[in-house]
Write a protein that holds these residues in place. Structure first.
Motif, short mmCIF file in Angstrom:
data_model
loop_
_atom_site.label_atom_id
_atom_site.label_comp_id
_atom_site.label_asym_id
_atom_site.label_seq_id
_atom_site.Cartn_x
_atom_site.Cartn_y
_atom_site.Cartn_z
N ASN A 149 34.11 31.12 34.01
CA ASN A 149 33.87 31.83 33.03
C ASN A 149 35.12 33.00 32.88
O ASN A 149 34.90 34.09 32.04
CB ASN A 149 32.79 32.55 33.73
N CYS A 150 35.89 32.57 32.68
CA CYS A 150 37.12 33.75 32.13
C CYS A 150 38.02 33.06 31.01
O CYS A 150 38.86 32.05 32.34
CB CYS A 150 37.85 34.10 32.83
N PRO A 151 38.40 33.04 30.19
CA PRO A 151 39.07 32.66 29.11
C PRO A 151 40.82 32.73 28.95
O PRO A 151 41.21 31.73 29.49
CB PRO A 151 38.48 32.90 27.41
N LYS A 152 40.90 33.79 29.63
CA LYS A 152 41.88 34.03 29.75
C LYS A 152 42.40 33.28 31.00
O LYS A 152 43.77 32.51 30.67
CB LYS A 152 42.13 35.94 30.08
N CYS A 153 41.84 32.56 31.52
CA CYS A 153 42.38 32.17 33.31
C CYS A 153 42.56 30.61 33.24
O CYS A 153 42.45 30.31 33.17
CB CYS A 153 41.53 32.95 35.04
N ALA A 154 41.64 30.47 32.11
CA ALA A 154 40.82 28.98 31.83
C ALA A 154 42.49 28.87 30.97
O ALA A 154 43.26 27.57 30.88
CB ALA A 154 39.73 29.23 31.61
N ARG A 155 42.86 29.14 30.32
CA ARG A 155 44.07 28.98 29.38
C ARG A 155 45.25 28.92 30.57
O ARG A 155 46.45 28.76 29.98
CB ARG A 155 44.39 30.36 28.60
N GLY A 156 45.32 29.74 31.85
CA GLY A 156 46.37 29.70 32.29
C GLY A 156 47.63 30.94 32.87
O GLY A 156 48.01 31.17 33.36
N GLU A 157 46.71 32.06 32.12
CA GLU A 157 47.45 33.01 31.74
C GLU A 157 47.10 34.38 33.16
O GLU A 157 47.85 34.61 33.73
CB GLU A 157 46.71 34.32 30.70
N GLY A 158 45.90 34.55 33.49
CA GLY A 158 45.71 35.01 34.43
C GLY A 158 45.76 36.64 34.40
O GLY A 158 45.65 37.00 33.19
N HIS A 159 45.32 37.25 34.60
CA HIS A 159 45.41 38.29 35.18
C HIS A 159 46.92 39.89 35.75
O HIS A 159 46.32 39.13 37.02
CB HIS A 159 44.15 39.54 35.31
N GLN A 160 47.26 39.86 35.64
CA GLN A 160 48.68 40.64 35.74
C GLN A 160 47.95 42.39 36.97
O GLN A 160 47.45 42.43 36.36
CB GLN A 160 49.58 41.14 35.11
N VAL A 161 48.07 41.85 38.52
CA VAL A 161 47.81 43.59 39.21
C VAL A 161 48.84 44.01 39.80
O VAL A 161 49.87 42.72 39.96
CB VAL A 161 46.97 43.09 40.00
N PHE A 162 48.86 44.91 40.55
CA PHE A 162 49.46 45.75 41.26
C PHE A 162 49.15 46.11 42.42
O PHE A 162 48.24 46.87 42.15
CB PHE A 162 50.31 47.08 40.68
N VAL A 163 50.07 45.42 43.30
CA VAL A 163 49.54 45.88 45.21
C VAL A 163 50.65 47.04 46.14
O VAL A 163 51.74 45.95 45.46
CB VAL A 163 49.28 44.21 45.40
N LEU A 164 50.15 47.39 46.84
CA LEU A 164 51.13 48.32 47.20
C LEU A 164 50.85 47.42 49.39
O LEU A 164 50.17 47.83 49.10
CB LEU A 164 51.18 49.54 47.24
N THR A 165 52.18 47.17 49.42
CA THR A 165 50.91 46.05 50.44
C THR A 165 52.36 47.14 51.62
O THR A 165 53.76 47.80 51.54
CB THR A 165 52.62 45.15 50.51
N VAL A 166 51.43 47.06 52.73
CA VAL A 166 52.54 48.00 53.89
C VAL A 166 51.96 47.46 55.16
O VAL A 166 51.35 47.16 55.78
CB VAL A 166 51.73 50.08 53.99
N THR A 167 53.57 47.63 55.91
CA THR A 167 53.74 46.79 57.15
C THR A 167 53.36 48.02 58.24
O THR A 167 54.66 48.91 58.13
CB THR A 167 54.40 45.63 57.14
N TYR A 168 52.34 47.69 59.76
CA TYR A 168 52.15 49.38 60.52
C TYR A 168 53.08 48.27 61.89
O TYR A 168 52.93 46.95 61.88
CB TYR A 168 50.49 48.75 60.45
N PRO A 169 53.01 49.03 62.89
CA PRO A 169 54.04 48.46 63.96
C PRO A 169 52.48 47.31 64.98
O PRO A 169 51.07 47.24 64.13
CB PRO A 169 53.47 49.07 65.01
N GLY A 170 52.74 45.99 64.67
CA GLY A 170 52.49 45.16 65.49
C GLY A 170 52.10 43.65 64.57
O GLY A 170 51.33 43.63 65.02
N GLY A 171 52.86 44.12 63.42
CA GLY A 171 52.68 42.94 62.55
C GLY A 171 51.41 42.91 61.55
O GLY A 171 51.23 42.44 60.61
#
Length: 105
Positions: free
Chosen positions: A30-52
């Motif tokens: 049910n998302c017309p934008k995704c159905a057209r193959g565009e998708g939604h741009q998002v930003f994610v901060l990834t932080v790695t801690y000891p132990g992986g």
């Protein structure tokens, strides 16, 4: 030399460790934008801690510039600390420093 480096340290509360990733999220229904193959741009901060262990934090679009600045401050501080440590390593070996000084005379 060391004092000059210390004076340039970007010491402030605006520090952030991690990596800012830009991703495209696609809904399955049910998302017309995704159905057209565009998708939604998002930003994610990834932080790695000891132990992986890794933590991901969603970042709102209006805060991306701020997060980039904080990440840059962290990298500058880290590089300055490494440079100071290298100078201090040299100071711990006075016999090498004295030998270099004598060879320059």
């Amino acid at each position: 030399m060391r004092e000059r480096l210390v004076g340039k340290l970007p010491i402030c509360g605006e520090l952030l460790r991690g990596t800012l990733l830009e991703r495209t999220v696609r809904h399955t229904k049910n998302c017309p934008k995704c159905a057209r193959g565009e998708g939604h741009q998002v930003f994610v901060l990834t932080v790695t801690y000891p132990g992986g262990r890794t933590r991901q934090i969603s970042v709102r679009r209006e805060r991306v510039a701020e997060v980039r600045r904080w990440l840059s401050n962290y990298q500058e501080l880290k590089e300055a600390i490494e440079a100071i440590c290298e100078l201090n390593h040299a100071l711990l070996r006075p016999e090498r420093s004295a030998a270099k000084a004598r060879s320059k005379l």
